[in-house]
Write a protein that holds these residues in place. Structure first.
Motif, PDB file in Angstrom:
ATOM      1  N   PHE A  71       0.883  -0.553   0.277  1.00  0.00           N
ATOM      2  CA  PHE A  71      -0.104  -0.162  -0.187  1.00  0.00           C
ATOM      3  C   PHE A  71       0.482   1.075   0.348  1.00  0.00           C
ATOM      4  O   PHE A  71       0.629   2.234  -0.736  1.00  0.00           O
ATOM      5  N   PHE A  72       2.068   1.663   0.741  1.00  0.00           N
ATOM      6  CA  PHE A  72       2.600   2.443   0.602  1.00  0.00           C
ATOM      7  C   PHE A  72       3.732   2.702   0.087  1.00  0.00           C
ATOM      8  O   PHE A  72       3.822   3.946  -0.288  1.00  0.00           O
ATOM      9  N   ALA A  73       4.289   2.183  -1.045  1.00  0.00           N
ATOM     10  CA  ALA A  73       4.895   1.864  -2.128  1.00  0.00           C
ATOM     11  C   ALA A  73       3.595   2.492  -3.006  1.00  0.00           C
ATOM     12  O   ALA A  73       3.982   3.381  -3.998  1.00  0.00           O
ATOM     13  N   GLN A  74       2.822   1.733  -3.575  1.00  0.00           N
ATOM     14  CA  GLN A  74       1.749   2.169  -4.361  1.00  0.00           C
ATOM     15  C   GLN A  74      -0.196   2.161  -3.929  1.00  0.00           C
ATOM     16  O   GLN A  74      -0.452   1.155  -4.176  1.00  0.00           O
ATOM     17  N   PRO A  75      -0.190   3.548  -2.941  1.00  0.00           N
ATOM     18  CA  PRO A  75      -2.133   2.896  -2.582  1.00  0.00           C
ATOM     19  C   PRO A  75      -2.940   3.033  -3.637  1.00  0.00           C
ATOM     20  O   PRO A  75      -3.552   2.503  -3.767  1.00  0.00           O
ATOM     21  N   GLY A  76      -2.569   3.958  -4.986  1.00  0.00           N
ATOM     22  CA  GLY A  76      -3.323   3.682  -5.999  1.00  0.00           C
ATOM     23  C   GLY A  76      -3.499   2.590  -6.773  1.00  0.00           C
ATOM     24  O   GLY A  76      -4.808   2.162  -6.869  1.00  0.00           O
ATOM     25  N   ASP A  77      -3.129   1.172  -6.231  1.00  0.00           N
ATOM     26  CA  ASP A  77      -3.175   0.359  -6.484  1.00  0.00           C
ATOM     27  C   ASP A  77      -3.990  -0.662  -5.816  1.00  0.00           C
ATOM     28  O   ASP A  77      -5.196  -1.272  -5.944  1.00  0.00           O
ATOM     29  N   LEU A  78      -4.186  -0.369  -4.990  1.00  0.00           N
ATOM     30  CA  LEU A  78      -5.428  -0.559  -3.556  1.00  0.00           C
ATOM     31  C   LEU A  78      -6.898  -0.248  -3.944  1.00  0.00           C
ATOM     32  O   LEU A  78      -7.955  -1.046  -4.145  1.00  0.00           O
ATOM     33  N   PHE A  79      -6.590   1.627  -4.548  1.00  0.00           N
ATOM     34  CA  PHE A  79      -7.700   2.142  -5.015  1.00  0.00           C
ATOM     35  C   PHE A  79      -8.369   0.845  -5.699  1.00  0.00           C
ATOM     36  O   PHE A  79      -9.815   1.135  -6.056  1.00  0.00           O
ATOM     37  N   SER A  80      -7.648   0.242  -6.658  1.00  0.00           N
ATOM     38  CA  SER A  80      -8.209   0.065  -8.635  1.00  0.00           C
ATOM     39  C   SER A  80      -8.551  -1.089  -8.170  1.00  0.00           C
ATOM     40  O   SER A  80      -9.510  -1.576  -8.813  1.00  0.00           O
ATOM     41  N   ALA A  81      -7.816  -1.805  -7.352  1.00  0.00           N
ATOM     42  CA  ALA A  81      -8.273  -3.572  -7.290  1.00  0.00           C
ATOM     43  C   ALA A  81      -9.358  -3.025  -6.935  1.00  0.00           C
ATOM     44  O   ALA A  81     -10.111  -4.053  -7.059  1.00  0.00           O
TER      45      ALA A  81
END
Lengths: 410, 430
Positions: A71-81
C-alpha cells in the motif's frame, strides 16, 4: 411476545382470551414503524447496504489483499483493485438481473425475465406478510404455509388427472387451501388462546418441514425413486410459459400481479380490509367499535396463509415442477424482508419483490462471473431492512454528511 | 415474578376461572396411551442397556415387557388425568405435580413403546444420552441467552444468529491461533457483537425486536456464508488452514464419570459441558435469589415501576442482552470446538429456534429451559438412532415434538407458559 397473555390485568377486568384483550401498542407500533418515513429512506437504505456490501466484497478480494501488501509503495493500486473487485461483482449482478449482451443464450442475455420469475413467489409471500402486518400480526410462517400449499397443490397436481385449465385451477385452489389451513392454525390459536403468532408460526414452519419430508418418503414419493421427491406435475397442472420455452417466466407472475391488485383492493376499498387495518392500528378501539377482533385475526391469517400457499403453487407448478423438501427455499424469510422493504403496502411489496428477485437472478451470475458468493446478497438484503426499520439511523448517517457539506460550502 | 404470580393467583381465585383444557388434553393423551401403548402395544421385551463394555461398574440391562409396561404407564396416566379433572373441578386448576408426573410417565411409556417396536428391541441408554448432549449443550446455551434477554424484556429471536456467529468465529480464530480458548473467547465476542446490534436497534432505535431478530439471523447467515466461501475455503498448500479449529478435549471427572449413564452423560464432557451446568445454576440463582435478578425481572415485568424506583431500565436491558450474546456465542463455539471439527455453512441448522422453543417450554426459567433442552436433545438423538432401527413411529414425528410441545405450551393447553409481561415492549421514558 407481549401478546402471550394479556399483561394488563388492571385495565382488563376479566382475563378473557388475549385475542380480544391484546395490548394495542405492538401491532400499532409495527405498522407505524413501517409506514412512517419516506420513500427516500428506502432508497438511501438500499444505497448504504450496497456500499457496505461493496466494502465487504472489496476487503475480501484476493487482488485487493495483495495490493494492500504494498500500500505505501503504490496506494493507487489498492483503490483500483478495490474498484475492480466491486465493479465486477455489482456489474455481474446488474447484468444478470437485467440484460447481458455477452451471454450465449437468450435466457442468459435477458436476465430481466429471470428476475420476474424469481420475484413471483416473493410477491405472493411478501403480500401474505404485508397483509398480516396491517392487521397487527407478524406472520413469520410463510415458509410453512408455502410448504403446505405446495403439498396440497402437489397432491392435486400429480395425484389427479383432470382436463386442461380445470386442473391448473384445481391446483391453485388446493394450494391456497393448504396455506390457509397452516396460517389459520396460528390465527385461531391467537384469537382463542392468545398464543403469540410469532412463536406459533415459527414452530409451524418446522412442523411443516418435517411433515413434508415424511410425506415425501411415504405417500407423495415418486414410485421407484430413492430420494424424497415427488413425481412430476401433470402437464395440465403447470403454469403456461409466457415467453416460450427459452424462458422460465410463467403465468404464475400474472397470478401474482392479480394478487397485488386484489390485496390492494381488499386493504383500501373493502369493509374487511378496513377492519383489518383498524384492528392493526388499535385492537381495543376496534373491539369497542364493534368489530370482532378474534374473527379478524382468524380471517387475516387464513387469507395470509392462502397467499403464501399460492407462492408455493407458483414454485411447484411454475418453476420446480416436482415437490421436494426444499420447495420453500429461503422464500419464507425473504418474504418478511420484502414486506418490510415494501413498507407493508401491496405495491410497495411488489416492487420490493422485484428488487429481491433481481438480487436472486443477479446473484447467480455474480457467483459465476465475478466469483463472489451469493451469500453477499443475504447480507445486503438484511442490511437494507435493518436500515429501513430504523429511519433515524439512515437519517443520521446522511444528515451528518449534509451538515458537513453545508459547512464546506459556507 | 412475585407481583405477577400474586396478580395471577388473585385473578384466578376471585374470578374462579376454570380452564378445562388441561384435564381434556391429559385425558386425550391418557386415552392415546391406553390404546397405543397398551392395547396395540408391541409384544416382547424392551431392553435398555445401561453399561458399556469398558465401564468400571457393570450394571445389568434393564429389561421391561413392552406391552405390560405400556399398560402400567397408560393406567397411571389415566389416573392422573382423573386427578387433574377433580382438581380442576374443585380448585380450578390441576396441581403442578400432576402435569409434571404425567409428562414424565408418558414420555417413559412412549420410549418403551418405541424401543419395543423396533426390530432389535434394545437401545444403549448411554449412547442415547451422550448423543443427546451434542444437541442439548448448544440448546442450553442458546436458551440461557434467551432467558437473559427476555427476562429483561427484550425478545431474542436472534439466538440462531448468535450461535452461528459463535461457531464461525470460534472456528476461524482457533484455526488462526491454534488455541481453542482463543477461539472460545472470540466466539463470546462475536455473540456479543450480534447482541450489540440487537440492543442498539431494539433499545436505542426502538425498532420492533422481532424484526431485528429475524433480520440479524439472515445477516449472520449471509455474512458467515460469504466469509466461509472467501476465507475458509481458501486453500494454502492444499489445506484449508482457516477451517481447522483446535479441539476442546473431554475432561472426565474421576469417580463421578464412572457412574452408569449419568457419568458419561454429565461428567465426561469438555469444559463447555461443565460451564453449561455452572451457568444454568448461576443464572437461576442470579435471577431468583439476588438483587440483580430482582431488578432484571422488574424491568422485564413492569419497566415503569422499575424506573420509578430508580432502576435504569434501558441500561439493564442493554447489559442483559450483551450478556446473553456472550452466552450464546460460547454455545456456538461448541459446534466447532467440540461437536464437529470444522465449520460448515448454516451449521446451526435451526437449533437457535429450538432453543427458543426450549426457553418457552421451560417457562423462561433457566432450569426449566435446561430440562426442556435435554428433552429436545433426547428426542432429536432418538430420531437419528431410530432412523436406522425401523420403528413404529416415523423419525420425522419425533423431530416435530419440540415444536408441537411449544405450541401446546404457548396456547395454554398444558399449563400456561407466560412471557415476562413487558417482553418485546420497548421502554421510552416519560
Amino acid at each position: 411476545m407481549s401478546g402471550v397473555q394479556s399483561p394488563e390485568p388492571a385495565t382488563v377486568p376479566a382475563p378473557k382470551p388475549a385475542g380480544t384483550a391484546a395490548p394495542p401498542s405492538e401491532g400499532k407500533r409495527i405498522v407505524r414503524e413501517i409506514m412512517s418515513g419516506s420513500a427516500m429512506v428506502s432508497v438511501l437504505a438500499v444505497v448504504v447496504a450496497l456500499v457496505i456490501g461493496g466494502l465487504l466484497i472489496a476487503v475480501t478480494d484476493q487482488r485487493v489483499v495483495a495490493a494492500a501488501g504494498y500500500f505505501f509503495a503504490q496506494p493507487g493500486d489498492l483503490f483500483s483493485a478495490m474498484w475492480t473487485a466491486v465493479s465486477q461483482a455489482y456489474g455481474a449482478l446488474w447484468r444478470g438481473a437485467t440484460y447481458d449482451p455477452t451471454a450465449r443464450t437468450w435466457l442468459g442475455q435477458l436476465g430481466i425475465f429471470e428476475t420476474l420469475t424469481f420475484a413471483t413467489p416473493l410477491i405472493l409471500s411478501g403480500l401474505a406478510v404485508t397483509l398480516a402486518f396491517r392487521a397487527g400480526l407478524f406472520n413469520i410462517g410463510a415458509k410453512g404455509q408455502i410448504i403446505m400449499g405446495a403439498v396440497f397443490a402437489g397432491a392435486v397436481g400429480f395425484g389427479m388427472d383432470l382436463p386442461p385449465v380445470i386442473h391448473l385451477l384445481a391446483v391453485i385452489i388446493a394450494g391456497a387451501i393448504g396455506g390457509a389451513i397452516w396460517g389459520g392454525i396460528a390465527g385461531v390459536l391467537k384469537a382463542k388462546t392468545g398464543a403469540h403468532e410469532v412463536i406459533v408460526t415459527i414452530m409451524l414452519n418446522y412442523i411443516a418441514a418435517s411433515l413434508v419430508l415424511y410425506l415425501l418418503k411415504n405417500q407423495l414419493k415418486a414410485p421407484g425413486s430413492t430420494n424424497p421427491i415427488s413425481p412430476p406435475m401433470h402437464e395440465n397442472a403447470l403454469f403456461p410459459l409466457l415467453l416460450g420455452p427459452n424462458f422460465r417466466l410463467h403465468a404464475g407472475f400474472i397470478l401474482a400481479v392479480l394478487a397485488v391488485v386484489g390485496v390492494a383492493w381488499l386493504l383500501d376499498r373493502s369493509t374487511l380490509g378496513f377492519e383489518f387495518r383498524a384492528i392493526g392500528a388499535n385492537p381495543s378501539a376496534a373491539q369497542t367499535a364493534g368489530m370482532l377482533v378474534s374473527r379478524g385475526y382468524i380471517l387475516v391469517m387464513l387469507i395470509s396463509g392462502a397467499l403464501s400457499g399460492l407462492a408455493g403453487v407458483t414454485q411447484l407448478s411454475g418453476t420446480s415442477k416436482s415437490l421436494d423438501a426444499d420447495i420453500a427455499g429461503s422464500i419464507g424469510f425473504d418474504a418478511i424482508t420484502v414486506a418490510l422493504l415494501g413498507r407493508s403496502t401491496p405495491w410497495g411489496t411488489f416492487f420490493a419483490a422485484l428488487l429481491f428477485g433481481a438480487f436472486k437472478a443477479g446473484g447467480t451470475s455474480m457467483a459465476v462471473n465475478a466469483n463472489v458468493s451469493i451469500d453477499i446478497v443475504l447480507v445486503v438484503q438484511s442490511l437494507i431492512v435493518l436500515f429501513i426499520a430504523a429511519p433515524p439511523l439512515v437519517r443520521s448517517i446522511f444528515r451528518i454528511k449534509a451538515a458537513k457539506s453545508e459547512g464546506a460550502r459556507a | 415474578m412475585s407481583a405477577a404470580t400474586l396478580q395471577e393467583s388473585l385473578t384466578t381465585d376471585r374470578l374462579a376461572v376454570r380452564s378445562w383444557r388441561p384435564p381434556i388434553i391429559l385425558g386425550v393423551l391418557a386415552l392415546f396411551a391406553i390404546v397405543v401403548f397398551g392395547i396395540l402395544g408391541p409384544g416382547g421385551n424392551a431392553t435398555f442397556r445401561l453399561s458399556q463394555d469398558g465401564d468400571a461398574w457393570q450394571v445389568p440391562n434393564l429389561v421391561v415387557p413392552a406391552q405390560g409396561f405400556g399398560w402400567f404407564a397408560a393406567l397411571i396416566c389415566a389416573a392422573l388425568a382423573v386427578q387433574a379433572y377433580l382438581q380442576t373441578k374443585n380448585v380450578g386448576r390441576p396441581a403442578k405435580w400432576v402435569t409434571m408426573t404425567f409428562t414424565v410417565v408418558f414420555v417413559i411409556g412412549l420410549l418403551v413403546w418405541i424401543i419395543g417396536g423396533t426390530k432389535t428391541q434394545n437401545i444403549t441408554v448411554v449412547g442415547l444420552f451422550t448423543g443427546a448432549m451434542l444437541i442439548t449443550t448448544p440448546l442450553v446455551f442458546g436458551s440461557l441467552s434467551g432467558v437473559l434477554c427476555e427476562r429483561s424484556g427484550v425478545v431474542n429471536i436472534a439466538i440462531e444468529g448468535q450461535l452461528l456467529a459463535g461457531a464461525f468465529t470460534a472456528a476461524l480464530v482457533s484455526s488462526m491461533t491454534g488455541n481453542a480458548f482463543a477461539g472460545l473467547f472470540a466466539a463470546a465476542l462475536a455473540g456479543v457483537l450480534v447482541s450489540f446490534l440487537l440492543a442498539v436497534f431494539s433499545i436505542k432505535y426502538v425498532v420492533n425486536q422481532i424484526i431485528v431478530g429475524v433480520v440479524l439471523n439472515v445477516l449472520v447467515s449471509g455474512l458467515t456464508g460469504f466469509l466461509f466461501e472467501k476465507i475458509m475455503k481458501t486453500k494454502v498448500n492444499g489445506a484449508t488452514i482457516f477451517n481447522q479449529p483446535a479441539h476442546l478435549p473431554d475432561l472426565p471427572i474421576p469417580l463421578l464419570s464412572e457412574i452408569p449413564v449419568l457419568g458419561p452423560t454429565f461428567f465426561r464432557q469438555s469444559i463447555l459441558g461443565y460451564l453449561m451446568i455452572v451457568l444454568v445454576i448461576a443464572i437461576w440463582f442470579g435471577l431468583f435469589r439476588t438483587r440483580w435478578g430482582l431488578r432484571v425481572r422488574a424491568v422485564g415485568e413492569h419497566p415503569k415501576a422499575a424506573d420509578t424506583v430508580g432502576i435504569n431500565v434501558n441500561r439493564t436491558r442493554f447489559l442483559n442482552v450483551l450478556a446473553g450474546g456472550a452466552v450464546a456465542g460460547i454455545g456456538g463455539a461448541y459446534f466447532t470446538l467440540v461437536a464437529v471439527s470444522s465449520f460448515s455453512k448454516d451449521m446451526t441448522g435451526g437449533l437457535g429456534f429450538i432453543a427458543l422453543a426450549a426457553l418457552i417450554f421451560g417457562r423462561w426459567n433457566p432450569i426449566g429451559a435446561a430440562l426442556a433442552a435435554l428433552l429436545f436433545g433426547v428426542a432429536g438423538n432418538l430420531q437419528s438412532i431410530l432412523s436406522l432401527a425401523g420403528t413404529p413411529i416415523d423419525g420425522q414425528f419425533l423431530a416435530m415434538l419440540p415444536y408441537a410441545l411449544t405450541i401446546l405450551a404457548v396456547s395454554g393447553f398444558v399449563g400456561k407458559s407466560r412471557a415476562p409481561a413487558a417482553d418485546g415492549e420497548p421502554y421510552v421514558k416519560g
